[in-house]
Design a protein around this motif. Structure first.
Motif, mmCIF file in Angstrom:
data_model
loop_
_atom_site.group_PDB
_atom_site.id
_atom_site.type_symbol
_atom_site.label_atom_id
_atom_site.label_comp_id
_atom_site.label_asym_id
_atom_site.label_seq_id
_atom_site.Cartn_x
_atom_site.Cartn_y
_atom_site.Cartn_z
ATOM 1 N N ASN A 226 -0.723 -15.290 16.246
ATOM 2 C CA ASN A 226 -0.398 -15.715 14.885
ATOM 3 C C ASN A 226 -1.088 -14.867 13.816
ATOM 4 O O ASN A 226 -0.491 -14.538 12.791
ATOM 5 N N THR A 227 -2.339 -14.513 14.047
ATOM 6 C CA THR A 227 -3.055 -13.676 13.073
ATOM 7 C C THR A 227 -2.356 -12.336 12.883
ATOM 8 O O THR A 227 -2.135 -11.888 11.749
ATOM 9 N N LEU A 228 -2.014 -11.688 13.973
ATOM 10 C CA LEU A 228 -1.357 -10.387 13.880
ATOM 11 C C LEU A 228 0.081 -10.513 13.399
ATOM 12 O O LEU A 228 0.575 -9.668 12.649
ATOM 13 N N ASP A 229 0.747 -11.572 13.813
ATOM 14 C CA ASP A 229 2.145 -11.775 13.420
ATOM 15 C C ASP A 229 2.304 -11.974 11.917
ATOM 16 O O ASP A 229 3.305 -11.554 11.322
ATOM 17 N N THR A 230 1.316 -12.638 11.286
ATOM 18 C CA THR A 230 1.576 -13.181 9.952
ATOM 19 C C THR A 230 0.556 -12.845 8.869
ATOM 20 O O THR A 230 0.858 -13.049 7.694
ATOM 21 N N THR A 231 -0.636 -12.359 9.197
ATOM 22 C CA THR A 231 -1.693 -12.333 8.176
ATOM 23 C C THR A 231 -2.219 -10.950 7.812
ATOM 24 O O THR A 231 -3.105 -10.829 6.964
ATOM 25 N N VAL A 232 -1.721 -9.887 8.442
ATOM 26 C CA VAL A 232 -2.187 -8.537 8.107
ATOM 27 C C VAL A 232 -1.396 -8.078 6.886
ATOM 28 O O VAL A 232 -0.339 -7.482 6.974
ATOM 29 N N LYS A 233 -1.931 -8.380 5.730
ATOM 30 C CA LYS A 233 -1.215 -8.133 4.478
ATOM 31 C C LYS A 233 -1.226 -6.659 4.099
ATOM 32 O O LYS A 233 -0.298 -6.172 3.433
ATOM 33 N N TYR A 234 -2.279 -5.964 4.515
ATOM 34 C CA TYR A 234 -2.392 -4.528 4.196
ATOM 35 C C TYR A 234 -3.268 -3.862 5.241
ATOM 36 O O TYR A 234 -4.298 -4.408 5.651
ATOM 37 N N PHE A 235 -2.843 -2.687 5.696
ATOM 38 C CA PHE A 235 -3.643 -1.919 6.645
ATOM 39 C C PHE A 235 -3.346 -0.444 6.445
ATOM 40 O O PHE A 235 -2.184 -0.021 6.469
ATOM 41 N N ASN A 236 -4.394 0.342 6.243
ATOM 42 C CA ASN A 236 -4.255 1.785 6.120
ATOM 43 C C ASN A 236 -5.351 2.427 6.957
ATOM 44 O O ASN A 236 -6.531 2.346 6.622
ATOM 45 N N LYS A 237 -4.935 3.043 8.043
ATOM 46 C CA LYS A 237 -5.879 3.650 8.984
ATOM 47 C C LYS A 237 -6.684 4.763 8.335
ATOM 48 O O LYS A 237 -7.897 4.878 8.539
ATOM 49 N N THR A 238 -6.008 5.586 7.541
ATOM 50 C CA THR A 238 -6.679 6.718 6.910
ATOM 51 C C THR A 238 -7.763 6.259 5.942
ATOM 52 O O THR A 238 -8.864 6.821 5.892
ATOM 53 N N GLU A 239 -7.459 5.219 5.169
ATOM 54 C CA GLU A 239 -8.434 4.673 4.217
ATOM 55 C C GLU A 239 -9.474 3.787 4.889
ATOM 56 O O GLU A 239 -10.488 3.431 4.283
ATOM 57 N N ASN A 240 -9.216 3.414 6.153
ATOM 58 C CA ASN A 240 -10.101 2.498 6.876
ATOM 59 C C ASN A 240 -10.239 1.174 6.123
ATOM 60 O O ASN A 240 -11.334 0.648 5.932
ATOM 61 N N LEU A 241 -9.087 0.622 5.704
ATOM 62 C CA LEU A 241 -9.060 -0.623 4.948
ATOM 63 C C LEU A 241 -7.962 -1.542 5.485
ATOM 64 O O LEU A 241 -6.857 -1.085 5.788
ATOM 65 N N ALA A 242 -8.279 -2.812 5.585
ATOM 66 C CA ALA A 242 -7.285 -3.819 5.954
ATOM 67 C C ALA A 242 -7.589 -5.104 5.209
ATOM 68 O O ALA A 242 -8.752 -5.478 5.025
ATOM 69 N N PHE A 243 -6.542 -5.778 4.792
ATOM 70 C CA PHE A 243 -6.656 -7.037 4.046
ATOM 71 C C PHE A 243 -5.938 -8.123 4.843
ATOM 72 O O PHE A 243 -4.755 -8.014 5.144
ATOM 73 N N ILE A 244 -6.688 -9.168 5.182
ATOM 74 C CA ILE A 244 -6.195 -10.230 6.060
ATOM 75 C C ILE A 244 -6.196 -11.542 5.291
ATOM 76 O O ILE A 244 -7.248 -11.985 4.814
ATOM 77 N N ILE A 245 -5.040 -12.179 5.183
ATOM 78 C CA ILE A 245 -4.994 -13.467 4.497
ATOM 79 C C ILE A 245 -5.257 -14.588 5.495
ATOM 80 O O ILE A 245 -5.162 -14.401 6.710
ATOM 81 N N THR A 246 -5.570 -15.759 4.983
ATOM 82 C CA THR A 246 -5.951 -16.876 5.846
ATOM 83 C C THR A 246 -4.771 -17.718 6.300
ATOM 84 O O THR A 246 -4.918 -18.599 7.135
ATOM 85 N N GLY A 247 -3.622 -17.456 5.752
ATOM 86 C CA GLY A 247 -2.427 -18.260 6.035
ATOM 87 C C GLY A 247 -1.677 -18.441 4.738
ATOM 88 O O GLY A 247 -1.336 -17.455 4.068
ATOM 89 N N ASN A 248 -1.455 -19.689 4.364
ATOM 90 C CA ASN A 248 -0.660 -19.940 3.160
ATOM 91 C C ASN A 248 -1.424 -19.727 1.859
ATOM 92 O O ASN A 248 -0.921 -20.010 0.793
ATOM 93 N N ILE A 249 -2.665 -19.228 1.939
ATOM 94 C CA ILE A 249 -3.433 -18.849 0.757
ATOM 95 C C ILE A 249 -3.631 -17.339 0.810
ATOM 96 O O ILE A 249 -4.187 -16.810 1.772
ATOM 97 N N SER A 250 -3.186 -16.626 -0.202
ATOM 98 C CA SER A 250 -3.173 -15.163 -0.178
ATOM 99 C C SER A 250 -4.503 -14.590 -0.638
ATOM 100 O O SER A 250 -4.617 -13.972 -1.702
ATOM 101 N N ALA A 251 -5.524 -14.822 0.162
ATOM 102 C CA ALA A 251 -6.856 -14.279 -0.096
ATOM 103 C C ALA A 251 -7.543 -14.068 1.246
ATOM 104 O O ALA A 251 -7.150 -14.662 2.260
#
Length: 506
Positions: free
Chosen positions: A90-115
């Protein structure tokens, strides 16, 4: 290998214009999760298949898919197999809002709250750690999560929930509950979603870091951002260990938070500092893992987690041959906190949930981890320890003000929802805390039988009408899957056809 789902591809601006129309066809998972979707399982619960279409998944991992296939083949109950199939990815299916390998940055939301919550993210990824040594792309994602969180913590160590990184191009979300709240030190709401100080949030960052290292032995995450974040964690530990008044009765305040005056969030006494505390060796916190205000500052299970994670931090640094002075400091604080828990929070072999150093103690528990019920899961003590056994009996009874039992569901809740909505998370913690087969099965099927026919784990369930809160709660889904994987090793005869243990990635 991995493939980013269409929505995520848009966020990293790879062929964005060509994909916009297709991505728009991917349903919002908050709505998706509230209705049964794919074909039902063959068990008596007939649970639906609740994964998004592969093109709409935010991150795909072949290693994760293999674990799902392995577990489905072994689990003797098709309803449990369907729950694992829905919850594990579920985490991988739905919550990886942003991922950039080159920048080494990923933004993971908690579910129905976008933070991104530090605590939730650590728990959302906890059940993948054994796969990081074999799935390099998944490991790269986790490293990017750690780096993004290190930037947050190094700038705002007292905050626990954050907005997307500016590189993502994602717009910050508005948090109504932060309106009218006064926070000191001040924060920028374009970076911070909510600045409630919870010591377990910093523990979550440490846990994710050491889990990554334990699985990969890769030291590249130990960059300047990470070391700066760790320095700020020790700053918080030092500041929040102190008494409210110094020897001359000067009022000591490094952080305060208060609402009121029309804000949705409540006013906090003593100019936003909460109840006074007296030095014991424990570290104070302002809010609980549930995001609710603490009654007393010394939250015992959060300190237990801090003691454990500081010890792990020292081991990581020693193994990587880095920052010997920080390693020594971590061990010193870990031992000080551990001793203070045993010396100041235990009465008649029962742990308090919160203390204040003046003799005040609050005997209760909250479902959110770290909790007293989850002490064995946290690694603080063995589930057979007499103090845990006795405390557990208190917590799972009327002697805990936030334990509730109805005809169909029971467990521990908390003030975040209300006293008559226990959380499935508490029953999962109860499973981690016992070796009794019947207790395990009772808790397991309390959770499995109460998904409202949706095949996902919810935040809380009413003891009166089985109504639930939060249809999409990634942490709860991950925690359930992590528990099944624990049983796969520890109690395979309870859940598997052949009764043989199974460890993902091995």
């Amino acid at each position: 290998m991995h493939l980013l789902g269409l929505k995520s591809l848009v966020t990293v601006a790879v062929g964005a214009s060509a994909l916009l129309s297709t991505a728009a066809q991917c349903p919002d998972y908050t709505s998706f999760s509230q209705k049964p979707q794919g074909n039902p399982s063959s068990g008596p619960l007939a649970l639906p298949f609740m994964r998004p279409d592969p093109a709409c998944r935010t991150f795909n991992s072949t290693a994760v898919e293999k674990v799902i296939v392995d577990m489905k083949a072994r689990l003797k109950d098709p309803d449990l197999a369907r729950l694992f199939e829905n919850t594990f990815p579920n985490t991988l299916d739905t919550t990886v809002k942003y991922f950039n390998k080159t920048e080494n940055l990923a933004f993971i939301i908690t579910g129905n709250i976008s933070a991104q919550w530090l605590r939730d993210t650590a728990n959302q990824f906890a059940h993948y750690h054994t796969l990081l040594s074999t799935d390099k792309d998944l490991a790269t994602l986790v490293k990017a999560v750690i780096n993004n969180e290190a930037r947050y913590v190094s700038q705002y160590p007292y905050c626990g929930a954050f907005q997307p990184p500016p590189e993502s191009g994602l717009a910050p979300s508005h948090n109504d509950w932060a309106d009218g709240v006064t926070v000191n030190p001040p924060v920028n709401n374009q970076t911070v979603f909510e600045c409630k100080y919870e010591i377990d949030s910093l523990c979550g960052f440490l846990k994710l870091s050491r889990s990554y290292y334990q699985a990969t032995k890769d030291t590249s995450f130990l960059n300047d951002n990470w070391h700066a974040a760790v320095d700020q964690i020790f700053r918080v530990v030092r500041e929040q260990s102190q008494s409210t008044f110094d020897d001359n009765f000067n009022f000591v305040s490094y952080y305060n938070w208060t609402g009121g005056n029309g804000a949705l969030s409540p006013a906090v006494p003593n100019a936003g500092n909460g109840e006074p505390k007296l030095y014991t060796g424990l570290v104070g916190t302002h809010h609980r893992p549930s995001d609710d205000l603490s009654t007393f500052a010394f939250l015992v299970p959060a300190n237990a987690m801090l003691s454990v994670e500081l010890s792990h931090l020292a081991n990581v640094l020693d193994s990587a041959k880095q920052a010997k002075n920080i390693s020594q400091q971590a061990r010193k604080y870990s031992l000080t906190i551990k001793k203070a828990i045993w010396d100041t929070t235990l009465v008649d072999n029962v742990f308090a949930y919160e203390t204040n150093g003046f003799g005040g103690r609050y005997v209760m528990d909250d479902a959110n981890v770290p909790s007293l019920l989850s002490l064995p899961y946290l690694g603080f003590l063995d589930k057979s320890h007499p103090a845990y056994v006795k405390t557990r009996k208190v917590l799972l009874s009327r002697n805990n003000p936030y334990y509730a039992a109805g005809k169909n569901f029971s467990g521990i809740g908390g003030p975040h929802v209300d006293a008559w909505h226990p959380w499935p998370m508490s029953q999962i913690s109860a499973i981690f805390g016992t070796d009794d087969d019947q207790e395990i099965l009772k808790s397991l099927y309390l959770v499995a039988n109460h998904t409202h026919g949706l095949g996902l784990i919810h935040e809380s369930i009413s003891i009166y009408d089985a109504g639930y809160t939060r249809p999409w709660f990634a942490w709860a889904n991950s925690y359930f899957a992590e528990m099944l994987l624990d049983l796969a090793q520890r109690k395979p005869h309870l859940i598997f056809k052949d009764g043989k243990p199974y460890v993902p990635g091995q």
